[in-house]
Motif scaffolding. Sequence first.
Motif, PDB file in Angstrom:
ATOM      1  N   UNK A 104      50.490  40.556   7.143  1.00 40.90           N
ATOM      2  CA  UNK A 104      49.238  39.836   7.388  1.00 40.90           C
ATOM      3  C   UNK A 104      49.408  38.334   7.148  1.00 40.90           C
ATOM      4  N   UNK A 105      50.383  37.963   6.358  1.00 41.89           N
ATOM      5  CA  UNK A 105      50.670  36.548   6.125  1.00 41.89           C
ATOM      6  C   UNK A 105      51.766  36.063   7.069  1.00 41.89           C
ATOM      7  N   UNK A 106      52.771  36.889   7.277  1.00 43.79           N
ATOM      8  CA  UNK A 106      53.923  36.481   8.085  1.00 43.79           C
ATOM      9  C   UNK A 106      53.546  36.342   9.557  1.00 43.79           C
ATOM     10  N   UNK A 107      52.799  37.309  10.099  1.00 46.91           N
ATOM     11  CA  UNK A 107      52.478  37.350  11.527  1.00 46.91           C
ATOM     12  C   UNK A 107      51.052  36.862  11.751  1.00 46.91           C
ATOM     13  N   UNK A 108      50.911  35.727  12.397  1.00 48.60           N
ATOM     14  CA  UNK A 108      49.600  35.102  12.572  1.00 48.60           C
ATOM     15  C   UNK A 108      48.847  35.692  13.756  1.00 48.60           C
ATOM     16  N   UNK A 109      47.590  36.052  13.514  1.00 45.02           N
ATOM     17  CA  UNK A 109      46.680  36.459  14.580  1.00 45.02           C
ATOM     18  C   UNK A 109      45.256  36.248  14.087  1.00 45.02           C
ATOM     19  N   UNK A 110      44.435  35.485  14.826  1.00 50.00           N
ATOM     20  CA  UNK A 110      43.037  35.292  14.404  1.00 50.00           C
ATOM     21  C   UNK A 110      42.221  36.575  14.439  1.00 50.00           C
ATOM     22  N   UNK A 111      42.659  37.560  15.211  1.00 51.99           N
ATOM     23  CA  UNK A 111      42.088  38.903  15.161  1.00 51.99           C
ATOM     24  C   UNK A 111      43.137  39.801  14.523  1.00 51.99           C
ATOM     25  N   UNK A 112      42.843  40.341  13.348  1.00 51.90           N
ATOM     26  CA  UNK A 112      43.804  41.180  12.642  1.00 51.90           C
ATOM     27  C   UNK A 112      43.221  42.570  12.444  1.00 51.90           C
ATOM     28  N   UNK A 113      44.045  43.560  12.700  1.00 53.34           N
ATOM     29  CA  UNK A 113      43.608  44.945  12.588  1.00 53.34           C
ATOM     30  C   UNK A 113      44.144  45.596  11.319  1.00 53.34           C
ATOM     31  N   UNK A 114      43.309  46.384  10.678  1.00 51.99           N
ATOM     32  CA  UNK A 114      43.775  47.356   9.692  1.00 51.99           C
ATOM     33  C   UNK A 114      44.010  48.632  10.488  1.00 51.99           C
ATOM     34  N   UNK A 115      45.269  48.885  10.834  1.00 49.58           N
ATOM     35  CA  UNK A 115      45.571  49.783  11.941  1.00 49.58           C
ATOM     36  C   UNK A 115      45.514  51.270  11.617  1.00 49.58           C
ATOM     37  N   UNK A 116      45.550  51.635  10.360  1.00 49.47           N
ATOM     38  CA  UNK A 116      45.671  53.042   9.997  1.00 49.47           C
ATOM     39  C   UNK A 116      44.330  53.776  10.078  1.00 49.47           C
ATOM     40  N   UNK A 117      44.401  55.089   9.905  1.00 57.46           N
ATOM     41  CA  UNK A 117      43.194  55.907   9.832  1.00 57.46           C
ATOM     42  C   UNK A 117      42.412  55.534   8.574  1.00 57.46           C
ATOM     43  N   UNK A 118      41.080  55.484   8.631  1.00 58.49           N
ATOM     44  CA  UNK A 118      40.295  55.104   7.447  1.00 58.49           C
ATOM     45  C   UNK A 118      40.634  55.921   6.209  1.00 58.49           C
ATOM     46  N   UNK A 119      40.862  57.222   6.392  1.00 60.68           N
ATOM     47  CA  UNK A 119      41.121  58.079   5.225  1.00 60.68           C
ATOM     48  C   UNK A 119      42.403  57.703   4.482  1.00 60.68           C
ATOM     49  N   UNK A 120      43.323  57.022   5.164  1.00 58.04           N
ATOM     50  CA  UNK A 120      44.560  56.622   4.493  1.00 58.04           C
ATOM     51  C   UNK A 120      44.381  55.389   3.610  1.00 58.04           C
ATOM     52  N   UNK A 121      43.217  54.751   3.684  1.00 64.02           N
ATOM     53  CA  UNK A 121      42.927  53.605   2.826  1.00 64.02           C
ATOM     54  C   UNK A 121      42.108  53.992   1.594  1.00 64.02           C
ATOM     55  N   UNK A 122      41.486  55.149   1.654  1.00 64.64           N
ATOM     56  CA  UNK A 122      40.600  55.560   0.573  1.00 64.64           C
ATOM     57  C   UNK A 122      41.397  55.759  -0.719  1.00 64.64           C
ATOM     58  N   UNK A 123      40.913  55.139  -1.792  1.00 61.80           N
ATOM     59  CA  UNK A 123      41.559  55.268  -3.095  1.00 61.80           C
ATOM     60  C   UNK A 123      42.828  54.461  -3.253  1.00 61.80           C
ATOM     61  N   UNK A 124      43.145  53.604  -2.298  1.00 62.11           N
ATOM     62  CA  UNK A 124      44.360  52.787  -2.361  1.00 62.11           C
ATOM     63  C   UNK A 124      44.003  51.363  -2.793  1.00 62.11           C
ATOM     64  N   UNK A 125      44.367  50.963  -4.002  1.00 65.04           N
ATOM     65  CA  UNK A 125      44.021  49.604  -4.459  1.00 65.04           C
ATOM     66  C   UNK A 125      44.637  48.509  -3.590  1.00 65.04           C
ATOM     67  N   UNK A 126      45.747  48.835  -2.917  1.00 62.90           N
ATOM     68  CA  UNK A 126      46.389  47.831  -2.065  1.00 62.90           C
ATOM     69  C   UNK A 126      45.511  47.411  -0.885  1.00 62.90           C
ATOM     70  N   UNK A 127      44.554  48.269  -0.519  1.00 62.86           N
ATOM     71  CA  UNK A 127      43.674  47.957   0.602  1.00 62.86           C
ATOM     72  C   UNK A 127      42.830  46.714   0.326  1.00 62.86           C
ATOM     73  N   UNK A 128      42.631  46.412  -0.921  1.00 67.72           N
ATOM     74  CA  UNK A 128      41.866  45.221  -1.307  1.00 67.72           C
ATOM     75  C   UNK A 128      42.495  43.957  -0.728  1.00 67.72           C
ATOM     76  N   UNK A 129      43.822  43.919  -0.664  1.00 70.15           N
ATOM     77  CA  UNK A 129      44.489  42.741  -0.113  1.00 70.15           C
ATOM     78  C   UNK A 129      44.166  42.578   1.370  1.00 70.15           C
ATOM     79  N   UNK A 130      44.178  43.681   2.119  1.00 71.39           N
ATOM     80  CA  UNK A 130      43.858  43.600   3.552  1.00 71.39           C
ATOM     81  C   UNK A 130      42.440  43.094   3.746  1.00 71.39           C
ATOM     82  N   UNK A 131      41.520  43.540   2.912  1.00 72.84           N
ATOM     83  CA  UNK A 131      40.132  43.119   3.048  1.00 72.84           C
ATOM     84  C   UNK A 131      39.962  41.639   2.754  1.00 72.84           C
TER      85      UNK A 131
END
Length: 456
Positions: free
Chosen positions: A385-412
């Motif tokens: 998300x820092x290395x590859x620049x795009x003004x539109x950025x996707x969180x590409x995975x299935x929503x359920x794979x983000x649930x309970x993952x503290x790392x998701x906070x960085x994407x948000x």
Amino acid sequence: KISNEITQFTFPFDNDVWSIPVHRDNSYYESTYKKSPMSKTDTINTPATFETKDKLFVAIHEAALTDFASMTLLKAKGNQYKSDLVPWRDGVKVYAQTPFNTPWRTIIVGTKPGDLVTSTLMLNLNEPSKIEDTSWIEPSKYIGIWWGMHLETFTWGQGPKHGATTANTKRYIDFAAEHGLDGVLVEGWNVGWDGDWTADGSSFSFTKPYSDFDLDEITSYAKKKNVRLIGHHETAGAAKHYESQLEEAFKLYNSKGVNAVKTGYVNKYLDKKEWHDGQYGVRHYRKVVETAAKYKIMIDNHEPVKGTGLQRTYPNLMTQEGARGQEYNAWSNDGGNTPEYLNTILFTRMLAGPLDYTPGNFGFDYKLPQGAKVQTTLAAQLALYVVLFSPLQMASDLPENYVGKPEFKFIKEVPCIWADTKPLDSKIGGYNTIARKDWNSENWYLGAITNDEARD
């Protein structure tokens, strides 16, 4: 009629070059960059990045490609390349009437790879914005009904696994709203996906949804949740068919509050006869961007002609693909994108502008017939998300794979646009460390990725 261009690029040495072939795999740049001596290449695409014998880094590309054929580089005698314009089907390179402007031929020279990344030469050679009021053009972070199709959990077409249903889209909207994401991309919402849609895009309607997708209900629900629906127009290369519906399709989206559209052209040819990167394609893509601007719609263009800075003139062209994106980690027969590849595209493909790679995959335990996998760590997915620049950025995975993952906070929280960029240390294909400053604050973000070799 222009039959040829005689621009030549001559080096004193047989330098190494990172490049992809022309039209060997497809006509929209989805190939793996390879490093080889110039003498071992044939015809290559631009941007092409060279490491010279005297320790310089040189990138050859073009700027302001607006009504011309794109330039490829044909290996000539000695240490020389010559311009080789992508032709029309009839062999003519360019149709033009005087007076007209040709694209610029650009050469960027640096003492380290990062010098190429921070150059603004390409943008500066394009015309200033033709859009007077740009207040509606905004960066965005989104999720989408997309990765599930590549995992074969959902289908684009109708049936028991149809992904673009009203209920499923609402579920994605709820997730986006809960986690502060701006939008939800929905693929497979419109009539035309049943059967082998890649063979013939003339069945696509860009205004008629499938019966299990209620566009009015969904857009109203998204508005209440302060989430935007991101539209999707896959054409399967049927450019003229798409153009015949452009006005009505964008008018519909505008009336529903949809202000961003992902376009797609999954076919080796446009209209079964012309290259994506010939003058035919260049004219089509520009028409789409211009028409979208008329209806205040931002474009994320997949299977595009390469970027040459058009986003300065039409800043609603937010980002493009034109590379092997995350989806190759689902079905590519070669196993997916390698860490080496990810450490190469910043200094090659991304010299052509923003890249919609769609990072953010957290689930690594899927199994598909081709055996492809995401070949990175979770930390590397975040760093992209820092290395590859795009003004539109996707969180590409299935929503359920983000649930309970503290790392998701960085994407948000990580920004999509930057006020400053500092390449710190890099080796093309090996490793890359880059720092970027948030556009809206004093915060800096650091992204570092490596190839398959461990580093301290």
